[in-house]
Design a protein around this motif. Structure first.
Motif, PDB file in Angstrom:
ATOM      1  N   PRO A  87      16.493 -33.652 -29.716  1.00 19.78           N
ATOM      2  CA  PRO A  87      16.097 -35.560 -29.366  1.00 19.78           C
ATOM      3  C   PRO A  87      16.217 -36.235 -31.048  1.00 19.78           C
ATOM      4  O   PRO A  87      14.415 -35.183 -31.645  1.00 19.78           O
ATOM      5  CB  PRO A  87      15.327 -35.350 -28.708  1.00 19.78           C
ATOM      6  CG  PRO A  87      15.653 -33.590 -27.631  1.00 19.78           C
ATOM      7  CD  PRO A  87      16.321 -33.240 -28.732  1.00 19.78           C
ATOM      8  N   ASP A  88      15.617 -37.044 -31.193  1.00 18.46           N
ATOM      9  CA  ASP A  88      15.749 -37.567 -32.808  1.00 18.46           C
ATOM     10  C   ASP A  88      13.997 -38.177 -32.736  1.00 18.46           C
ATOM     11  O   ASP A  88      13.159 -38.476 -33.421  1.00 18.46           O
ATOM     12  CB  ASP A  88      16.144 -39.110 -33.173  1.00 18.46           C
ATOM     13  CG  ASP A  88      17.235 -38.986 -32.548  1.00 18.46           C
ATOM     14  OD1 ASP A  88      17.563 -37.828 -33.506  1.00 18.46           O
ATOM     15  OD2 ASP A  88      18.316 -40.074 -32.916  1.00 18.46           O
ATOM     16  N   SER A  89      13.555 -38.026 -31.609  1.00 18.08           N
ATOM     17  CA  SER A  89      12.045 -37.876 -30.924  1.00 18.08           C
ATOM     18  C   SER A  89      11.023 -36.818 -31.071  1.00 18.08           C
ATOM     19  O   SER A  89       9.823 -36.738 -31.148  1.00 18.08           O
ATOM     20  CB  SER A  89      11.798 -38.957 -29.258  1.00 18.08           C
ATOM     21  OG  SER A  89      11.632 -38.137 -28.483  1.00 18.08           O
ATOM     22  N   TRP A  90      11.419 -35.985 -31.059  1.00 16.62           N
ATOM     23  CA  TRP A  90      11.060 -34.529 -31.582  1.00 16.62           C
ATOM     24  C   TRP A  90      10.817 -34.429 -33.475  1.00 16.62           C
ATOM     25  O   TRP A  90       9.872 -34.000 -33.997  1.00 16.62           O
ATOM     26  CB  TRP A  90      12.225 -33.104 -31.712  1.00 16.62           C
ATOM     27  CG  TRP A  90      12.263 -33.326 -30.325  1.00 16.62           C
ATOM     28  CD1 TRP A  90      11.638 -33.963 -29.044  1.00 16.62           C
ATOM     29  CD2 TRP A  90      12.468 -31.934 -29.474  1.00 16.62           C
ATOM     30  NE1 TRP A  90      11.709 -33.219 -27.766  1.00 16.62           N
ATOM     31  CE2 TRP A  90      12.331 -31.919 -27.769  1.00 16.62           C
ATOM     32  CE3 TRP A  90      12.659 -30.396 -30.515  1.00 16.62           C
ATOM     33  CZ2 TRP A  90      12.339 -30.976 -27.332  1.00 16.62           C
ATOM     34  CZ3 TRP A  90      12.760 -29.514 -29.213  1.00 16.62           C
ATOM     35  CH2 TRP A  90      12.647 -29.512 -28.129  1.00 16.62           C
ATOM     36  N   LYS A  91      10.906 -35.072 -34.159  1.00 18.94           N
ATOM     37  CA  LYS A  91      10.805 -35.325 -36.033  1.00 18.94           C
ATOM     38  C   LYS A  91       9.583 -34.808 -36.454  1.00 18.94           C
ATOM     39  O   LYS A  91       8.585 -35.730 -35.350  1.00 18.94           O
ATOM     40  CB  LYS A  91      11.755 -37.078 -36.299  1.00 18.94           C
ATOM     41  CG  LYS A  91      11.224 -36.302 -37.968  1.00 18.94           C
ATOM     42  CD  LYS A  91      11.875 -38.539 -38.401  1.00 18.94           C
ATOM     43  CE  LYS A  91      12.005 -37.559 -40.205  1.00 18.94           C
ATOM     44  NZ  LYS A  91      12.953 -38.334 -40.437  1.00 18.94           N
ATOM     45  N   GLY A  92       9.106 -34.365 -36.572  1.00 16.96           N
ATOM     46  CA  GLY A  92       7.524 -33.846 -37.439  1.00 16.96           C
ATOM     47  C   GLY A  92       7.224 -33.560 -35.900  1.00 16.96           C
ATOM     48  O   GLY A  92       6.032 -32.555 -36.198  1.00 16.96           O
ATOM     49  N   LYS A  93       7.405 -33.320 -34.846  1.00 19.62           N
ATOM     50  CA  LYS A  93       6.393 -32.318 -33.851  1.00 19.62           C
ATOM     51  C   LYS A  93       7.462 -31.284 -33.252  1.00 19.62           C
ATOM     52  O   LYS A  93       6.607 -30.413 -33.045  1.00 19.62           O
ATOM     53  CB  LYS A  93       6.824 -34.039 -32.433  1.00 19.62           C
ATOM     54  CG  LYS A  93       6.505 -34.870 -32.729  1.00 19.62           C
ATOM     55  CD  LYS A  93       6.653 -35.777 -31.284  1.00 19.62           C
ATOM     56  CE  LYS A  93       6.357 -36.753 -31.748  1.00 19.62           C
ATOM     57  NZ  LYS A  93       6.904 -38.479 -30.276  1.00 19.62           N
ATOM     58  N   ASP A 190      18.212 -32.300 -23.009  1.00 17.79           N
ATOM     59  CA  ASP A 190      19.310 -33.419 -24.375  1.00 17.79           C
ATOM     60  C   ASP A 190      19.390 -32.674 -25.170  1.00 17.79           C
ATOM     61  O   ASP A 190      20.488 -32.812 -25.948  1.00 17.79           O
ATOM     62  CB  ASP A 190      17.787 -34.650 -24.149  1.00 17.79           C
ATOM     63  CG  ASP A 190      17.837 -35.321 -23.025  1.00 17.79           C
ATOM     64  OD1 ASP A 190      18.165 -35.411 -22.127  1.00 17.79           O
ATOM     65  OD2 ASP A 190      15.843 -35.814 -23.645  1.00 17.79           O
ATOM     66  N   ILE A 191      18.817 -31.761 -25.747  1.00 25.24           N
ATOM     67  CA  ILE A 191      19.485 -31.012 -26.965  1.00 25.24           C
ATOM     68  C   ILE A 191      21.229 -30.794 -26.168  1.00 25.24           C
ATOM     69  O   ILE A 191      21.826 -30.956 -25.690  1.00 25.24           O
ATOM     70  CB  ILE A 191      19.105 -29.370 -26.776  1.00 25.24           C
ATOM     71  CG1 ILE A 191      17.319 -29.819 -27.289  1.00 25.24           C
ATOM     72  CG2 ILE A 191      19.950 -28.685 -27.558  1.00 25.24           C
ATOM     73  CD1 ILE A 191      16.739 -28.550 -27.585  1.00 25.24           C
ATOM     74  N   ARG A 192      21.929 -31.420 -27.686  1.00 20.86           N
ATOM     75  CA  ARG A 192      23.267 -31.416 -27.849  1.00 20.86           C
ATOM     76  C   ARG A 192      23.609 -29.321 -28.070  1.00 20.86           C
ATOM     77  O   ARG A 192      22.382 -29.060 -29.554  1.00 20.86           O
ATOM     78  CB  ARG A 192      23.933 -32.404 -28.221  1.00 20.86           C
ATOM     79  CG  ARG A 192      24.158 -32.998 -27.058  1.00 20.86           C
ATOM     80  CD  ARG A 192      24.695 -34.621 -27.773  1.00 20.86           C
ATOM     81  NE  ARG A 192      23.771 -34.935 -28.702  1.00 20.86           N
ATOM     82  CZ  ARG A 192      24.603 -36.021 -29.704  1.00 20.86           C
ATOM     83  NH1 ARG A 192      25.285 -36.036 -30.560  1.00 20.86           N
ATOM     84  NH2 ARG A 192      23.374 -35.963 -31.232  1.00 20.86           N
ATOM     85  N   PHE A 193      24.354 -29.172 -27.914  1.00 18.11           N
ATOM     86  CA  PHE A 193      24.997 -28.168 -29.054  1.00 18.11           C
ATOM     87  C   PHE A 193      26.483 -28.253 -29.380  1.00 18.11           C
ATOM     88  O   PHE A 193      27.240 -28.531 -28.591  1.00 18.11           O
ATOM     89  CB  PHE A 193      24.637 -26.441 -28.367  1.00 18.11           C
ATOM     90  CG  PHE A 193      23.572 -26.257 -27.550  1.00 18.11           C
ATOM     91  CD1 PHE A 193      23.304 -27.105 -26.485  1.00 18.11           C
ATOM     92  CD2 PHE A 193      22.796 -25.506 -28.353  1.00 18.11           C
ATOM     93  CE1 PHE A 193      22.445 -27.058 -25.463  1.00 18.11           C
ATOM     94  CE2 PHE A 193      21.715 -25.521 -27.104  1.00 18.11           C
ATOM     95  CZ  PHE A 193      21.188 -25.477 -26.028  1.00 18.11           C
ATOM     96  N   VAL A 194      26.703 -26.705 -30.930  1.00 18.74           N
ATOM     97  CA  VAL A 194      27.776 -27.222 -31.634  1.00 18.74           C
ATOM     98  C   VAL A 194      28.809 -26.258 -31.957  1.00 18.74           C
ATOM     99  O   VAL A 194      27.453 -25.668 -32.417  1.00 18.74           O
ATOM    100  CB  VAL A 194      27.932 -28.424 -32.944  1.00 18.74           C
ATOM    101  CG1 VAL A 194      29.034 -28.537 -33.493  1.00 18.74           C
ATOM    102  CG2 VAL A 194      27.135 -30.107 -32.207  1.00 18.74           C
ATOM    103  N   VAL A 195      29.413 -26.057 -32.053  1.00 20.95           N
ATOM    104  CA  VAL A 195      29.993 -24.822 -31.934  1.00 20.95           C
ATOM    105  C   VAL A 195      30.895 -24.597 -32.800  1.00 20.95           C
ATOM    106  O   VAL A 195      31.588 -25.437 -33.064  1.00 20.95           O
ATOM    107  CB  VAL A 195      30.493 -23.543 -30.805  1.00 20.95           C
ATOM    108  CG1 VAL A 195      31.705 -22.561 -30.522  1.00 20.95           C
ATOM    109  CG2 VAL A 195      30.054 -23.033 -29.406  1.00 20.95           C
ATOM    110  N   SER A 196      31.031 -24.196 -34.209  1.00 19.64           N
ATOM    111  CA  SER A 196      32.396 -24.230 -35.408  1.00 19.64           C
ATOM    112  C   SER A 196      33.151 -23.562 -34.898  1.00 19.64           C
ATOM    113  O   SER A 196      33.636 -23.600 -36.285  1.00 19.64           O
ATOM    114  CB  SER A 196      31.157 -23.205 -36.482  1.00 19.64           C
ATOM    115  OG  SER A 196      30.551 -22.409 -36.329  1.00 19.64           O
TER     116      SER A 196
END
Length: 202
Positions: A87-93, A190-196
């Motif tokens: 989540p964007d709100s996690w920046k720096g946390k 809310d975390i999204r996962f991308v598999v390469s």
């Protein structure tokens, strides 16, 4: 000057005034052209303002807004071809500790993780990586896992998951830290996962 001459002069003056009055409509017509141009320019300006207002209302009043994406908070596990988009709100946390083989990682809430009061290495939110060295279904994983977990994917050889913290991992006597940790823990979904390499997933 004689009276007749005076009257004649007056007559000339009157004639001149009349001629001047006859010419006045022409002058008005000539000077009227810029007025029409000003009116047209004003109308165009009003039209522009109305259109701009409509666009603004669409953009800010619930219409479709196209936003340029900000730089995302990501964690990459290249060894298993998995990227976590946090989540964007996690920046720096938050902080991340990678496993030695690069196939997994632990994610911590930053402030509890570094807080004192005997909670030192606490703040653990979750771990991501290989759960079992065999392919399992989501149901099989839930039945086997000793802690709460989220099924990610399975290959022909392995199963990967996200293991959630199951114990209190913050100082509950500190309301600021407790609030931060709880908010982040609730956003794990809310975390999204991308598999390469999606083709490798069974």
């Amino acid at each position: 000057m004689r009276g007749n001459e005076f009257l004649d002069k007056m007559g000339l003056v009157d004639a001149a005034l009349i001629e001047e009055a006859d010419r006045m409509p022409c002058r008005r017509a000539k000077s009227g052209r810029p007025v029409w141009r000003k009116i047209a320019a004003f109308a165009a300006l009003v039209s522009l303002m109305v259109c701009s207002g409509a666009v603004g209302a669409l953009a800010f009043g619930g219409g479709t807004v196209v936003l340029t994406p900000a730089e995302q908070e990501t964690v990459e596990l290249e060894a298993i071809g998995l990227t976590l988009i946090l989540p964007d709100s996690w920046k720096g946390k938050y902080s991340v500790e990678m496993d030695a083989d690069g196939e997994g990682c632990c994610v911590y809430a930053l402030f509890p993780h570094e807080s004192a009061n005997g909670w030192g290495e606490r703040g653990y939110l979750f771990w991501v990586g290989q759960a079992y060295d065999e392919p399992l279904t989501p149901q099989q994983l839930q039945e086997r896992s000793p802690v709460p977990c989220i099924y990610l994917f399975a290959t022909s050889e392995d199963t990967y998951d996200l293991k959630l913290a199951s114990d209190v991992a913050y100082d509950p006597s500190d309301p600021e830290i407790a609030g931060l940790y709880t908010a982040m823990y609730e956003q794990i979904s809310d975390i999204r996962f991308v598999v390469s390499n999606p083709a490798a997933i069974s």
